[in-house]
Design a protein around this motif. Structure first.
Motif, mmCIF file in Angstrom:
data_model
loop_
_atom_site.group_PDB
_atom_site.id
_atom_site.type_symbol
_atom_site.label_atom_id
_atom_site.label_comp_id
_atom_site.label_asym_id
_atom_site.label_seq_id
_atom_site.Cartn_x
_atom_site.Cartn_y
_atom_site.Cartn_z
ATOM 1 N N LEU A 42 0.830 -1.213 0.000
ATOM 2 C CA LEU A 42 0.000 0.000 0.000
ATOM 3 C C LEU A 42 0.866 1.265 0.000
ATOM 4 C CD1 LEU A 42 -2.788 -1.080 2.497
ATOM 5 C CD2 LEU A 42 -2.973 -0.873 0.001
ATOM 6 N N HIS A 43 1.987 1.209 0.707
ATOM 7 C CA HIS A 43 2.896 2.359 0.743
ATOM 8 C C HIS A 43 3.419 2.660 -0.660
ATOM 9 C CE1 HIS A 43 5.859 5.119 2.435
ATOM 10 N NE2 HIS A 43 6.722 4.588 1.577
ATOM 11 N N ARG A 44 3.748 1.622 -1.386
ATOM 12 C CA ARG A 44 4.248 1.795 -2.754
ATOM 13 C C ARG A 44 3.203 2.476 -3.629
ATOM 14 N NH1 ARG A 44 6.912 3.396 -6.386
ATOM 15 N NH2 ARG A 44 7.480 2.154 -8.166
ATOM 16 N N GLY A 45 1.945 2.101 -3.445
ATOM 17 C CA GLY A 45 0.875 2.715 -4.223
ATOM 18 C C GLY A 45 0.619 4.158 -3.829
ATOM 19 N N ALA A 46 0.863 4.487 -2.562
ATOM 20 C CA ALA A 46 0.623 5.853 -2.082
ATOM 21 C C ALA A 46 1.697 6.825 -2.556
ATOM 22 C CB ALA A 46 0.560 5.863 -0.557
ATOM 23 N N TYR A 47 2.886 6.321 -2.827
ATOM 24 C CA TYR A 47 4.005 7.164 -3.249
ATOM 25 C C TYR A 47 4.610 6.585 -4.528
ATOM 26 C CZ TYR A 47 3.576 8.787 1.532
ATOM 27 O OH TYR A 47 3.096 9.289 2.694
ATOM 28 N N PRO A 48 3.958 6.795 -5.664
ATOM 29 C CA PRO A 48 4.498 6.231 -6.908
ATOM 30 C C PRO A 48 5.853 6.846 -7.241
ATOM 31 C CG PRO A 48 2.661 7.700 -7.366
ATOM 32 C CD PRO A 48 2.754 7.576 -5.881
ATOM 33 N N SER A 49 6.611 6.116 -7.975
ATOM 34 C CA SER A 49 7.938 6.554 -8.384
ATOM 35 C C SER A 49 7.853 7.842 -9.198
ATOM 36 C CB SER A 49 8.600 5.454 -9.211
ATOM 37 O OG SER A 49 9.720 5.952 -9.885
ATOM 38 N N ALA A 50 8.657 8.825 -8.818
ATOM 39 C CA ALA A 50 8.706 10.088 -9.568
ATOM 40 C C ALA A 50 9.225 9.828 -10.979
ATOM 41 C CB ALA A 50 9.601 11.088 -8.844
ATOM 42 N N TYR A 51 10.135 8.899 -11.111
ATOM 43 C CA TYR A 51 10.674 8.551 -12.420
ATOM 44 C C TYR A 51 9.577 7.988 -13.314
ATOM 45 C CZ TYR A 51 13.118 6.058 -16.097
ATOM 46 O OH TYR A 51 13.520 5.592 -17.311
ATOM 47 N N LEU A 52 8.809 7.025 -12.791
ATOM 48 C CA LEU A 52 7.739 6.432 -13.589
ATOM 49 C C LEU A 52 6.634 7.440 -13.891
ATOM 50 C CD1 LEU A 52 7.441 2.890 -11.988
ATOM 51 C CD2 LEU A 52 8.534 3.524 -14.142
ATOM 52 N N ALA A 53 6.352 8.309 -12.938
ATOM 53 C CA ALA A 53 5.324 9.327 -13.158
ATOM 54 C C ALA A 53 5.753 10.290 -14.263
ATOM 55 C CB ALA A 53 5.045 10.089 -11.868
#
Length: 184
Positions: free
Chosen positions: A164-175
């Protein structure tokens, strides 16, 4: 996003990840005792059982074990504090509660039983090794299963929180790549 806001989720993710690894190691220790070590020792005669458990209890008291045993507690507590405003906080707090119970079982039941077994003395000189084993084995095994279940539940909660933490803070690179031609 400011630089500060990207560092904070990364640090929190690192602590949560480390707590998950430490919890996995400890859950694995309790699991292997429940599934292999104690059933194997159950086949041994009384003196062998007492000697081997005494050796296990001596050897397990080492820095590597204590790093994960205490590290799981401390890292999960730190992660719980860091996640107090996060959507996944309930999972981390549930993990902390489960592991605190497992930790207490260890301190209140298993360690005193280990100490009593050690206090019985040299297995070769114990007058009634069957009685010593009788006072130790069933209680120790039952409470080890409890702590194995509790630490495994804590591990599952931490894994869920990490997901859930990973989903709450998506990668800035991927975004940033989401709109680029390379991502299509």
């Amino acid at each position: 996003m400011t630089e500060n806001s990207t560092v904070r989720p990364s640090a929190a993710a690192g602590v949560l990840g480390a707590a998950t690894v430490a919890m996995g190691l400890i859950a694995g220790v309790f699991y292997i005792f429940a599934c292999d070590v104690m059933p194997s020792l159950a086949r041994s005669d009384d003196r062998v059982f007492i000697e081997v458990m005494g050796n296990v209890n001596d050897v397990i008291q080492n820095p590597v074990f204590f790093l994960s045993f205490l590290g799981a507690l401390v890292l999960t507590a730190v992660s719980a504090w860091q996640s107090r405003r996060s959507p996944h906080r309930r999972w981390v707090w549930a993990a902390l509660a489960a592991y605190v119970l497992a930790f207490l079982v260890t301190m209140v039941v298993n360690v005193p039983l280990n100490d009593r077994l050690a206090d019985a003395g040299d297995p070769a000189r114990i007058a009634d090794p069957a009685a010593v084993r009788e006072r130790f084995e069933d209680t120790w095994v039952a409470w080890n299963v409890v702590r194995a279940l509790l630490s495994t539940a804590a591990l599952a909660c931490l894994a869920r929180a990490l997901f859930l933490h990973r989903g709450a803070y998506p990668s800035a690179y991927l975004a940033s790549a989401a709109g680029s031609r390379a991502s299509r």
